[in-house]
Enzyme design. Structure first.
Site, PDB file in Angstrom:
ATOM      1  N   LYS A  40      43.476  37.102  39.602  1.00 50.58           N
ATOM      2  CA  LYS A  40      42.757  36.164  40.468  1.00 50.58           C
ATOM      3  C   LYS A  40      42.677  34.799  39.793  1.00 50.58           C
ATOM      4  O   LYS A  40      42.575  34.728  38.560  1.00 50.58           O
ATOM      5  CB  LYS A  40      41.349  36.725  40.715  1.00 50.58           C
ATOM      6  CG  LYS A  40      40.492  35.966  41.705  1.00 50.58           C
ATOM      7  CD  LYS A  40      39.121  36.658  41.843  1.00 50.58           C
ATOM      8  CE  LYS A  40      38.185  35.942  42.781  1.00 50.58           C
ATOM      9  NZ  LYS A  40      36.873  36.642  42.894  1.00 50.58           N
ATOM     10  N   SER A  50      35.393  37.615  47.544  1.00 49.31           N
ATOM     11  CA  SER A  50      36.238  36.467  47.274  1.00 49.31           C
ATOM     12  C   SER A  50      37.617  36.830  46.704  1.00 49.31           C
ATOM     13  O   SER A  50      38.527  36.003  46.756  1.00 49.31           O
ATOM     14  CB  SER A  50      35.531  35.544  46.272  1.00 49.31           C
ATOM     15  OG  SER A  50      35.382  36.188  45.026  1.00 49.31           O
ATOM     16  N   SER A  72      32.700  40.909  45.467  1.00 53.59           N
ATOM     17  CA  SER A  72      33.985  40.220  45.630  1.00 53.59           C
ATOM     18  C   SER A  72      35.217  41.043  45.280  1.00 53.59           C
ATOM     19  O   SER A  72      36.331  40.644  45.598  1.00 53.59           O
ATOM     20  CB  SER A  72      33.999  38.938  44.793  1.00 53.59           C
ATOM     21  OG  SER A  72      33.260  37.947  45.448  1.00 53.59           O
TER      22      SER A  72
END
Lengths: 482, 486
Positions: free
Chosen positions: A84, A159, A183
């Site tokens: 990420k 997220s 997330s």
């Protein structure tokens, strides 16, 4: 691209990949080429990756393949991982999905990523997410929206949406995301993958761009529980760079086994009105299954659930407002060209460099920390956080696990919930508890609705009970090997 | 500005001081960057100091140790559960956008410091001592549009020592600062150099009519880089506030800067539009818990402190106050005295040696005590040798001492013998010589006895001649008189 046909199995399991390479039926280079091909094919639509390190990955594949043949390869040799865009990787871009970090290149590699590399994992690219990991839909104002691979009209969640969608679309074996309020788990539920948030402090945060320091956890998203356990095993453990990181020994999570008759608490709110019927039905089926195994399954009412989102949004935004102060246009990243003096440099760089959700949270956090409102909001939220923690710990001292759906609904439409941030925040209702309490939680696929949209089962356990949690998750996982 | 003495005498000055001391740790408070003054700008910076995304602070436990030492030296209670707070504000020399400090749990609380004044000892309360990190340096060059930033200092550990508003005169302020400076040097936690900024002072200053029970509104004055400037700033501020009050105006609570060129203070910002620092607990650092064991370790590593040494020097060694003050002024001198005193009981003599020839030598060559070539044992030997009467202090300091500085192996006695300056001091050797001289000058003895006492010098001189000057003149004098008057 490689014309070698790659069996689905080796793209969905690190151990299968390793075995195939060791057995000579698969070359790591062709596997990496296959993943690069998948990314080239699907990423324009899914928008999971913001940068792909194709050449590096191929060079690494060659090197690691030699090590495998020589018998000197690490635990993750044969694994291809995406990270990420909140994880520092030396000499690679790091933007946290934000314009404010335009062209920023990290000068160091964070502990979790370094441990993956040291274990011979291949890092294939950097993944899209909500700006500064703030959001539940990965609708990034600068990098665009991540699409659900099951249905491009739907979000992949957030997220860590790019990380989940990348696994869902088989662009890599697994991804490393971050979880501050769900997330990792919520996008895992939306994409039919396994998302693990370990105990707070289990994995060093060194190299993780901070959103809310006392909540942030690095966690893997994978196709199966075994890979999740293996990744955790490699990343977890003491680190001198993070003074909050636990020095408790790291168990062999991938080899954990269950024993005895379990006691399972099912959160009463799992069956409340806002939860979609398909999800309730699937959960009921699970419960019946557990009962048939002789487990004790009881519904529990967690009375403080109503306060969870309040605590979460007060404390995380407070911490975020301070954590994001360093992005000021002075030393690195974006600086407004219109700045004429120091004050305008700050104001314009930050106004132009942050997106709307980040601004909203910085303002909210600044407000709750301001002298006149500090006690009414921040102090009170901290007190209630302690209460929630105590109640949850008490519950988990009586039960082995606390379970509920990961989310009340399946992935929502990309244009839904646009105008109402509060409604968006409600999506996190089941996931924030684990972050508020710092306990481990995992989302595993629970089923799909009629439109083939997946949803997840969330299992929470006591702090540092990852072994037990992963063993139970493994027992309950639906094979994703197609 | 001038306020008459008469007007001044109507008012009472009230001052509290906040002293920031930069700690002498090898590395910064929360990173492994070197804590080094005076190097090229931006050479002691890492991703932590630069606040790159993904970085975290890690404690330098030396900082807590030094903080606790300062607290123990100032009679504070030591806080057991220490957490850290963030003080949030934007400034280019503050890379994180917040300073890590201690707001709610200062490491030390409720202590005091006794300061010495002409009228006696006064006790100044210490409210708190807390740990924090320094900011970098902003360099504004006149006429330039851009400012320069040096982050070498960013993250350097500090303790802030906050006094109670117990200070009533500039003399007290000066004495308090001197004592703080002496303490940090004794503890070796800070070099105490105000000019280089390793010791910095802000003053909270107010005035009230004498006899009033409520303090006036206080003004915080910053930017004084010497003790003298602290005194100047307080003096100026006192007059300024008196004039305002006398003119029927209000003193506004504000922060002012001292300008050393004009000797005046000017307004920086008023308290009304003060920053809201939004303090909250630093989530990136584990709280530091002071255990009994840890504290015992710190306590046992405390050096002797100046006030205790002063007491010992005056009460045990019976030194005059002046000597004790000079000796304890710095730790090296005091400890050197202690060490010499292990080998001699002639304490006053040792003190004379140290305050006199030793300091003279060091000052002349601008050396520090650790560069002094004579060991404490040898210096004690020299003092003892003089006290035995074998040489005079003058001969010892002018002839033996210079040799000892160059030759560390020979004892004072050996040197004296080589120089042939040992006084033939004892009566048994002198008496026959005196008798011989008196016999030789029998006629002069008669004249002396008839009242010509001026002849004494002749006899003594003759004895000195015979002994080649090695006779102790005082003793010779005494013995000659004794023999003449037999």
């Amino acid at each position: 691209m490689s014309s070698v046909s790659i069996p689905a199995e080796v793209t969905k399991s690190i151990s299968a990949s390793r075995k195939a390479i060791e057995g000579g039926s698969l070359s790591l280079t062709s596997l990496v080429q296959h993943f690069i091909g998948q990314i080239e094919l699907h990423n324009p639509k899914v928008n999971a990756f913001v940068a792909v390190y194709g050449n590096e990955a191929l060079a690494e594949a060659d090197r690691i393949e030699q090590k495998i043949k020589a018998g000197t390869a690490g635990k993750l040799a044969g694994a291809v991982i995406g990270i990420k865009d909140v994880l520092a990787y030396q000499n690679h871009g790091l933007q946290s999905g934000s314009k404010i970090l335009d062209n920023f290149v990290s000068q160091f590699t964070g502990t979790a990523v370094q441990r993956l590399i040291d274990a011979d994992a291949i890092i294939i690219g950097r993944q899209n997410c909500d700006e500064f990991a703030m959001g539940s839909a990965s609708k990034n104002p600068w990098f665009g929206t991540v699409k659900n691979f099951a249905n491009p009209e739907k979000v992949a969640g957030g997220s860590s949406g790019g990380s989940a969608a990348a696994v869902q679309a088989c662009m890599c074996h697994a991804s490393i995301g971050s979880d501050t309020g769900g997330s990792v788990r919520q996008p895992a539920a939306f994409t039919g993958t396994v998302g693990l948030k370990p105990t707070y402090s289990r994995i060093s945060r060194w190299g993780l761009v901070a959103y809310a320091s006392s909540f942030d956890c690095i966690g893997p998203i994978a196709h199966n529980v075994e890979d999740s356990a293996l990744l955790l095993e490699v990343m977890a453990g003491a680190d001198t760079h993070d003074s909050t990181c636990s020095s408790k020994p790291v168990d062999a999570y991938s080899k954990a086994e269950l024993s005895g008759k379990l006691k399972i608490a099912v959160l009463k709110q799992s069956f409340s009105e806002g939860v979609q019927p398909e999800i309730k039905n699937a959960l009921n089926t699970k419960i019946e299954h557990w009962k048939s195994l002789g487990y004790t399954v009881e519904e529990v009412d967690f009375s403080l659930l109503d306060y969870l989102l309040n605590i979460y949004y007060i404390i995380t935004t407070a911490e975020a407002s301070s954590n994001l102060s360093r992005f000021d246009g002075v030393r690195y990243g974006y600086r407004s060209e219109k700045a004429t003096d120091l004050e305008s440099l700050y104001k314009l760089s930050r106004s132009e460099g942050f997106g709307p959700e980040v601004k909203r949270r910085i303002m909210l956090g600044t407000f709750v920390l301001s002298a006149s409102y500090y006690d009414a909001y921040f102090t009170k939220a901290q007190k209630v956080r302690r209460l929630v923690k105590e109640q949850t710990e008490e519950l988990l001292s009586k039960y082995d696990f606390l379970v509920c759906p990961t989310t009340p609904t399946v992935a929502f439409g990309i244009n839904e919930k646009v105008d109402n941030p509060i409604e968006m925040y409600l999506n996190d209702i089941f996931t924030v508890q684990a972050n508020v309490c710092g306990i481990p939680a995992i989302s595993i696929p629970l089923g799909e609705n009629a439109d083939k949209l997946p949803f997840g089962l969330q299992i929470m356990a006591g702090a540092f009970q990852e072994s037990k949690l992963l063993a139970f998750a493994k027992q309950n996982e639906i094979s994703t090997l197609a | 500005m001038s306020v008459s003495e008469e007007l001044r005498s109507k008012y009472q000055l009230v001052v509290g001081l906040e002293v920031h001391a930069q700690l002498l740790t090898n590395s910064k408070a929360y990173s492994s960057d070197a804590n080094e003054y005076g190097d090229l700008p931006n050479t002691h910076i890492s991703v932590v100091t630069l606040a790159h995304p993904g970085t975290l602070p890690v404690h330098n436990t030396k900082v807590v140790e030094y903080g606790a030492k300062m607290g123990l030296a100032t009679n504070c209670s030591i806080t057991r559960y220490n957490y850290f707070d963030r003080k949030n504000y934007f400034y280019p020399d503050l890379p994180k956008g917040y300073q890590i400090t201690q707001d709610k749990t200062p490491i030390c609380r409720s202590g005091f410091l006794d300061i010495k004044l002409k009228e006696g000892v006064k006790r100044i309360g210490i409210t708190r001592i807390h740990m924090e990190e320094d900011a970098g340096k902003s360099i504004h060059i006149a006429g330039e549009e851009e400012s320069l930033i040096d982050l070498n200092r960013a993250g350097v550990p500090l303790v802030e020592i906050v006094s109670e508003p117990d200070i009533r005169t500039t003399e007290e302020a000066y004495a308090y600062l001197s004592e703080i400076k002496r303490l940090v040097r004794y503890l070796e936690i800070c070099d105490g150099n105000m000019e280089e900024g390793s010791l910095r002072c802000d003053a909270n200053i107010s005035v009230m009519l004498k006899g009033a029970t409520e303090y006036g509104r206080r003004v915080e004055v910053k930017n004084m880089n010497s003790f003298r400037n602290v005194v100047r700033a307080i003096d100026f501020e006192m007059d300024r506030q008196i004039e305002l009050i006398e003119a029927g105006k209000e003193v506004s609570g504000e922060t002012r800067m001292f300008d050393a060129t004009t000797g005046e203070t000017y307004s920086l910002r008023s308290k009304e539009n003060l920053n809201d620092y939004r303090y909250f607990p630093e989530p990136d650092l584990q709280p530091f818990v002071v255990t009994d064991e840890w504290l015992a370790g710190v306590t046992s590593s405390m050096p002797p402190l100046p006030q205790a040494l002063y007491k010992k020097f005056t009460e045990t060694y019976l030194l005059p106050e002046y000597d004790a003050n000079v000796l304890v002024d710095n730790k090296e001198t005091a400890l050197f005295f202690e060490s010499v005193a292990q080998h001699s009981t002639h304490y006053k003599a040792i003190s004379n040696w140290i305050i006199g020839p030793v300091k003279g030598y060091l000052n002349e060559l601008t050396l520090s005590l650790d560069q002094f070539p004579i060991s404490s044992e040898r210096l004690a030997e020299l003092a003892n040798f003089v006290e035995s009467g074998k040489v005079s202090f003058a001969a010892a300091s002018q002839k033996i001492f210079p040799v000892m500085l160059k030759n560390q192996t020979a004892s004072p006695e050996v040197i004296a013998k080589e120089l042939d300056i040992i006084q033939e001091g004892d009566e048994t050797t002198l008496l026959p010589i005196i008798d011989e001289v008196l016999t030789k000058f029998a006629d002069k003895v008669q004249q002396y006895k008839n009242g010509k006492t001026g002849l004494l010098g002749l006899f003594v001189g003759e004895v000195m001649k015979v002994t080649k000057g090695k006779a102790d003149p005082k003793l010779t004098n005494k013995l000659v008189i004794q023999q003449l008057e037999k």
